[in-house]
Design a protein around this motif. Structure first.
Motif, PDB file in Angstrom:
ATOM      1  N   SER A  76      32.296  50.802  38.098  1.00 36.93           N
ATOM      2  CA  SER A  76      33.054  51.971  38.505  1.00 36.93           C
ATOM      3  C   SER A  76      32.103  53.048  39.025  1.00 36.93           C
ATOM      4  O   SER A  76      31.312  53.595  38.260  1.00 36.93           O
ATOM      5  CB  SER A  76      33.860  52.493  37.317  1.00 36.93           C
ATOM      6  OG  SER A  76      34.606  53.620  37.673  1.00 36.93           O
ATOM      7  N   ARG A 136      33.952  60.139  30.673  1.00 30.69           N
ATOM      8  CA  ARG A 136      35.014  59.398  29.981  1.00 30.69           C
ATOM      9  C   ARG A 136      35.269  59.919  28.573  1.00 30.69           C
ATOM     10  O   ARG A 136      35.587  59.157  27.664  1.00 30.69           O
ATOM     11  CB  ARG A 136      34.690  57.907  29.962  1.00 30.69           C
ATOM     12  CG  ARG A 136      34.755  57.268  31.341  1.00 30.69           C
ATOM     13  CD  ARG A 136      34.431  55.789  31.317  1.00 30.69           C
ATOM     14  NE  ARG A 136      34.805  55.159  32.585  1.00 30.69           N
ATOM     15  CZ  ARG A 136      34.592  53.875  32.865  1.00 30.69           C
ATOM     16  NH1 ARG A 136      34.005  53.097  31.973  1.00 30.69           N
ATOM     17  NH2 ARG A 136      34.961  53.385  34.031  1.00 30.69           N
ATOM     18  N   GLY A 162      30.575  54.393  32.696  1.00 26.54           N
ATOM     19  CA  GLY A 162      30.387  53.383  31.687  1.00 26.54           C
ATOM     20  C   GLY A 162      28.912  53.258  31.330  1.00 26.54           C
ATOM     21  O   GLY A 162      28.043  53.770  32.035  1.00 26.54           O
ATOM     22  N   THR A 197      31.742  48.902  25.734  1.00 23.80           N
ATOM     23  CA  THR A 197      32.777  49.298  26.680  1.00 23.80           C
ATOM     24  C   THR A 197      33.293  48.064  27.410  1.00 23.80           C
ATOM     25  O   THR A 197      32.514  47.283  27.963  1.00 23.80           O
ATOM     26  CB  THR A 197      32.244  50.320  27.690  1.00 23.80           C
ATOM     27  OG1 THR A 197      31.940  51.537  26.999  1.00 23.80           O
ATOM     28  CG2 THR A 197      33.287  50.626  28.764  1.00 23.80           C
ATOM     29  N   TYR A 198      34.624  47.922  27.405  1.00 21.90           N
ATOM     30  CA  TYR A 198      35.291  46.801  28.058  1.00 21.90           C
ATOM     31  C   TYR A 198      36.081  47.365  29.240  1.00 21.90           C
ATOM     32  O   TYR A 198      36.817  48.344  29.090  1.00 21.90           O
ATOM     33  CB  TYR A 198      36.224  46.090  27.076  1.00 21.90           C
ATOM     34  CG  TYR A 198      35.543  45.716  25.778  1.00 21.90           C
ATOM     35  CD1 TYR A 198      34.959  44.468  25.619  1.00 21.90           C
ATOM     36  CD2 TYR A 198      35.472  46.628  24.712  1.00 21.90           C
ATOM     37  CE1 TYR A 198      34.321  44.123  24.423  1.00 21.90           C
ATOM     38  CE2 TYR A 198      34.842  46.292  23.524  1.00 21.90           C
ATOM     39  CZ  TYR A 198      34.260  45.042  23.389  1.00 21.90           C
ATOM     40  OH  TYR A 198      33.623  44.708  22.216  1.00 21.90           O
ATOM     41  N   GLU A 199      35.955  46.735  30.391  1.00 29.91           N
ATOM     42  CA  GLU A 199      36.553  47.316  31.601  1.00 29.91           C
ATOM     43  C   GLU A 199      37.107  46.222  32.501  1.00 29.91           C
ATOM     44  O   GLU A 199      36.488  45.165  32.664  1.00 29.91           O
ATOM     45  CB  GLU A 199      35.487  48.117  32.353  1.00 29.91           C
ATOM     46  CG  GLU A 199      35.980  48.848  33.577  1.00 29.91           C
ATOM     47  CD  GLU A 199      34.914  49.763  34.157  1.00 29.91           C
ATOM     48  OE1 GLU A 199      34.838  49.870  35.395  1.00 29.91           O
ATOM     49  OE2 GLU A 199      34.155  50.374  33.376  1.00 29.91           O
ATOM     50  N   GLY A 206      39.137  46.031  36.498  1.00 27.46           N
ATOM     51  CA  GLY A 206      39.484  46.865  37.629  1.00 27.46           C
ATOM     52  C   GLY A 206      39.497  46.078  38.913  1.00 27.46           C
ATOM     53  O   GLY A 206      39.404  44.847  38.911  1.00 27.46           O
ATOM     54  N   ALA A 227      40.259  51.501  37.636  1.00 26.98           N
ATOM     55  CA  ALA A 227      39.627  50.827  36.498  1.00 26.98           C
ATOM     56  C   ALA A 227      40.336  51.220  35.219  1.00 26.98           C
ATOM     57  O   ALA A 227      40.773  52.361  35.055  1.00 26.98           O
ATOM     58  CB  ALA A 227      38.149  51.194  36.413  1.00 26.98           C
ATOM     59  N   PHE A 270      39.584  51.049  31.049  1.00 29.43           N
ATOM     60  CA  PHE A 270      38.466  50.814  30.140  1.00 29.43           C
ATOM     61  C   PHE A 270      38.852  51.134  28.697  1.00 29.43           C
ATOM     62  O   PHE A 270      39.770  51.911  28.425  1.00 29.43           O
ATOM     63  CB  PHE A 270      37.254  51.664  30.541  1.00 29.43           C
ATOM     64  CG  PHE A 270      37.450  53.147  30.357  1.00 29.43           C
ATOM     65  CD1 PHE A 270      37.142  53.768  29.147  1.00 29.43           C
ATOM     66  CD2 PHE A 270      37.949  53.936  31.387  1.00 29.43           C
ATOM     67  CE1 PHE A 270      37.340  55.124  28.961  1.00 29.43           C
ATOM     68  CE2 PHE A 270      38.141  55.299  31.216  1.00 29.43           C
ATOM     69  CZ  PHE A 270      37.837  55.899  29.997  1.00 29.43           C
ATOM     70  N   THR A 327      36.490  51.910  25.022  1.00 25.68           N
ATOM     71  CA  THR A 327      35.159  52.092  24.455  1.00 25.68           C
ATOM     72  C   THR A 327      35.247  52.196  22.942  1.00 25.68           C
ATOM     73  O   THR A 327      36.025  52.997  22.411  1.00 25.68           O
ATOM     74  CB  THR A 327      34.494  53.366  25.016  1.00 25.68           C
ATOM     75  OG1 THR A 327      34.322  53.223  26.424  1.00 25.68           O
ATOM     76  CG2 THR A 327      33.133  53.584  24.380  1.00 25.68           C
ATOM     77  N   TRP A 358      39.822  55.310  25.514  1.00 22.49           N
ATOM     78  CA  TRP A 358      40.335  54.412  26.536  1.00 22.49           C
ATOM     79  C   TRP A 358      40.881  55.266  27.672  1.00 22.49           C
ATOM     80  O   TRP A 358      41.186  56.453  27.492  1.00 22.49           O
ATOM     81  CB  TRP A 358      41.417  53.474  25.993  1.00 22.49           C
ATOM     82  CG  TRP A 358      42.731  54.141  25.670  1.00 22.49           C
ATOM     83  CD1 TRP A 358      43.108  54.727  24.508  1.00 22.49           C
ATOM     84  CD2 TRP A 358      43.844  54.292  26.575  1.00 22.49           C
ATOM     85  NE1 TRP A 358      44.375  55.241  24.613  1.00 22.49           N
ATOM     86  CE2 TRP A 358      44.855  54.983  25.861  1.00 22.49           C
ATOM     87  CE3 TRP A 358      44.084  53.912  27.890  1.00 22.49           C
ATOM     88  CZ2 TRP A 358      46.077  55.304  26.433  1.00 22.49           C
ATOM     89  CZ3 TRP A 358      45.307  54.222  28.474  1.00 22.49           C
ATOM     90  CH2 TRP A 358      46.296  54.905  27.746  1.00 22.49           C
TER      91      TRP A 358
END
Length: 783
Positions: free
Chosen positions: A64, A107, A151, A570-572, A574, A589, A591, A593, A631
């Motif tokens: 991102s 974020r 991220g 962190t999971y993303e 997109g 995206a 996400f 975290t 998130w």
């Protein structure tokens, strides 16, 4: 004016970024690898980024990213972190009253300690790490673009890119003579000049570019202190100066050397502010028996006054202030060697030297004319930092499905920080000023004077493999980092000397080491050559720190003197999409975290509760003991329907929450609350209309709006600031290489609070304000 020119303007203004799932597909993907080159040539709006240290199309990178180009930097008046945040979904920035402790939040992952020597968002210039917020100056730099990478980026960048990174890419000399110049004049004594000249010195062998910039501004908010005049009749003025130079030496087609130097300095007045002092009868505080405030902070302090001081003037005012003064020098040397068609080697050396000093006088904004009775408090906050780094990289690209790189990194930073207060009668004399950032000799209450050395070593690697003829790309990267930190508590050592004791016995240097592995995996799938979906999982780490030997008068146990590193996963997912032959970009995206071992404020073990004392007076230290989650969704789109119109829109929603057991000495249990310091919703949108006026003269008009929702100020979520919407306008003409335009920022003259700093132990809340409406004219020339 052709369509591609308009598109370039839009993308630079909109800053293409990150990413909605592709909803359209086309037939098969039979020959993606063969089509890629032709597809890139056909793309009307390609933006090249170097986020992963090599040139790539932004839309093909499974990260991102928001990229702001040089044309947007000029047109939108990008001058500092606030401006970058306005056009970047999910990014916020606070520099409070004095600007010394600028804090970027990505974020919603806000740091608890704003005086920390490392932040949650890493800032870089051409890959050179700038550790302290006072080192950063976007206002005057020879910038090609700004890349905001969201991220955790610990695997690629290291250096505490816990929640993201911001990388400034400077201009290089081209193959022909280039001249870029601009002049800006505006209200409130705004004056700015920028000039850059670059090109070949020896054709094909040596090129160079030099830059100079100077900017001055008087501030848009009046200081209503009675009888005030001169430079401090308004808040927020500044004088800034910068110059830089770069040489690029290419003795062969396979070998390139670069040498770069940049110097910049700032002399900045404090922002407009007021301070609620709930211990002063002048204020009517509405919470905890009148010792604290709860609710939405007003933009005018008048509604919070008790009437006990009828002589207090209205408005925002302050006695004359010393300015924040900073100075930074950056040095960079790089060598790039194409060993053969498959292998390349690079070396990067960086060095940064910086100093900053703010001396802030405050008396809780109570009206107390100079020469009258009362006491002023002088806050001294200063620091110096000397940083240098070396990086070696060996990269492989054989034209097949496998590409990769690995390398070694080492750095050392020497950071000094001094913080203290002095109480002085308001007798018209300011007798405790100094020009030494780390001298507390004039401070009656020296709180902190530390010398910290950071030594970092890291091994890193990255590999990508293409499947299905390039339609599916899998990536894996990682970094193993060893960080050694040593802290010398100069105040504790001086106290030992004063007591006739050995400082090496009573206050030896505090040391600790942190070893961390930060991996990231990515998977991106090209539905079509212009539509890509991706997924990633990565770990971010921020190194630990130190509390010292005491906090106030409370001695700390040995295990409390330092605190550990914090980390997040962190999971993303997109997508990045181009439609309508590159006329429409829709990127988004999603996400999540998971933040563990969060560095939060905790109560010292040896603190004894004083019966009847206010809870906010509890002395706090920091410990890596918290857990939180975040998130959110980020969306960016740009659309150019025809040669006259262009549109953009950016949006971000972020939801953060303290985990179970999170507490704060001043605010108690805060689990389940929102992490303060960032707006849950941010958005920006705008348009530009272009049309020919004559055969050689083109005109344009642009309007955009930036929105930040309400945000909490304190961990207990009882104090908040109201959201705001700012409109900006510009209109002008272009004639060949010349552009002239008028601009208005904050078109509706919105009055808004931009940041808040609280000192619970002193019952103080200090909101600072953003700039009011300003206008001006810019004339630029690019050859």
């Amino acid at each position: 004016m052709d369509l591609s020119s308009n598109m370039k303007k839009l993308l630079h203004g909109a800053s293409a970024g990150v990413l909605v799932l592709a909803t359209a597909t086309s037939g098969t993907f039979a020959a993606h690898a063969q089509e890629t080159e032709a597809s890139d040539e056909a793309r009307m709006n390609t933006v090249t980024v170097t986020t992963r240290r090599s040139e790539e199309n932004l839309q093909d990178v499974p990260i991102s990213i928001t990229a702001i180009g040089e044309e947007a930097i000029l047109d939108q008046g990008i001058a500092d972190f606030d401006d970058i945040a306005a056009y970047t979904p999910g990014l916020s920035f606070k520099d409070f009253v004095t600007g010394f402790n600028g804090v970027a939040t990505m974020r919603g992952l806000a740091q608890a300690n704003v005086q920390d020597s490392t932040g949650n968002v890493g800032t870089f210039v051409d890959g050179l790490y700038l550790q302290r917020g006072y080192m950063v100056n976007f206002a005057l730099a020879d910038m090609e673009r700004i890349e905001v990478v969201k991220g955790p980026q610990s695997a690629l960048y290291g250096q505490n890119t816990f929640s993201g990174a911001i990388n400034v890419v400077t201009q290089r000399p081209g193959d022909e003579l280039e001249v870029d110049a601009s002049v800006t004049l505006g209200d409130y004594d705004r004056q700015e000049v920028k000039l850059a000249v670059g090109g070949p010195i020896i054709d094909g062998i040596l090129g160079g570019r030099v830059f100079y910039g100077n900017s001055a501004y008087g501030g848009s908010i009046e200081n209503t202190f009675p009888g005030i005049s001169g430079d401090f009749d308004h808040f927020g003025g500044y004088d800034r100066e910068a110059y830089s130079g770069i040489l690029v030496f290419t003795p062969t087609d396979y070998l390139t050397f670069e040498g770069f130097y940049q110097h910049y300095e700032r002399d900045e007045e404090q922002r407009a502010y007021y301070t609620i002092n709930c211990a002063n009868a002048e204020w009517s505080c509405n919470a905890d028996g009148g010792t604290w405030f709860a609710g939405t902070l007003p933009t005018s302090p008048d509604s919070l006054l008790s009437g006990a001081n009828p002589d207090r003037p209205s408005g925002l005012f302050s006695v004359p202030q010393p300015n924040l003064v900073t100075e930074t020098d950056l040095y960079r040397f790089s060598a790039d060697w194409d060993i053969n068609e498959d292998w390349s080697f690079s070396y990067l050396f960086g060095k940064a030297e910086a100093s900053a000093l703010e001396q802030f006088w405050f008396n809780q904004n109570s009206y107390n004319p100079i020469g009258g009775l009362g006491v002023y408090t002088n806050q001294h906050e200063g620091g110096t930092l000397d940083f240098q780094s070396h990086e070696l990289r060996l990269a492989f690209d054989g034209g097949g499905p496998l590409t990769g790189e690995f390398g070694y990194y080492t750095s050392e930073a020497d950071d000094e920080f001094a913080f203290g207060l002095n109480l002085q009668p308001a007798d018209g004399e300011i007798d405790s000023l100094t020009d030494n950032p780390v001298s507390l000799d004039t401070m009656f209450l020296p709180f902190n004077y530390r010398s910290t050395t950071f030594e970092t070593e890291a091994l890193f690697a990255r590999a990508e493999y293409e499947f299905l003829d390039g339609q599916l790309v899998a990536g894996l990267e990682g970094r193993y980092t060893i960080t050694d930190v040593a802290v010398r508590d100069n105040l504790a050592r001086q106290a030992a000397v004063n007591g006739g004791l050995d400082p090496d016995v009573q206050a030896p240097d505090l040391t600790d080491q942190w070893k961390e592995f930060t991996p990231r995996a990515t998977l991106n799938y090209f539905v079509t050559p212009e539509n890509m979906i991706y997924a990633s999982v990565g770990r971010g780490v921020k190194s630990g720190g130190f509390n010292g030997y005491v906090t106030g008068t409370v001695p700390l146990d040995e295990d409390e003197r330092s605190y550990g590193s914090e980390s997040n996963w962190t999971y993303e997912i997109g997508a990045k999409n181009e439609f309508l032959d590159g006329r429409l970009f829709t990127n988004a995206a999603l996400f999540y975290t998971d933040w563990t071992n969060q560095q939060i404020s905790v109560v010292p073990r040896n603190y004894t509760v004083v019966i009847g004392a206010d809870d906010r007076a509890v002395p706090g230290i920091f410990g890596a003991v918290g857990d939180s989650t975040a998130w959110g969704l980020e969306f960016e789109t740009s659309w150019v329907p025809n040669e006259n119109w262009s549109f953009f829109a950016n949006f971000a929603y972020t939801d953060t929450e303290y985990g179970e057991g999170a507490n704060n000495p001043a605010y108690g249990e805060v689990s389940g609350n929102t992490i303060p310091g960032a707006s849950p919703v941010t958005a920006s949108l705008g348009f530009q209309y272009d049309r020919p006026l004559t055969q050689e003269l083109d005109g344009f008009f642009a309007l955009d709006a930036n929105y930040d929702s309400d945000q909490y100020v304190t961990p207990d979520n009882t104090i908040e600031i109201e959201g705001r919407t700012l409109f900006n306008m510009r209109a002008g003409v272009t004639y060949g290489d010349v552009k002239a335009f008028v601009f208005v920022k904050n078109l509706t003259d919105e009055e808004y609070i931009d940041g808040v700093f609280t000192i619970p132990s002193l019952f103080q809340i200090t909101p600072s304000f953003g700039e009011r409406r300003t206008a001006g004219i810019t004339l630029s020339y690019s050859y």
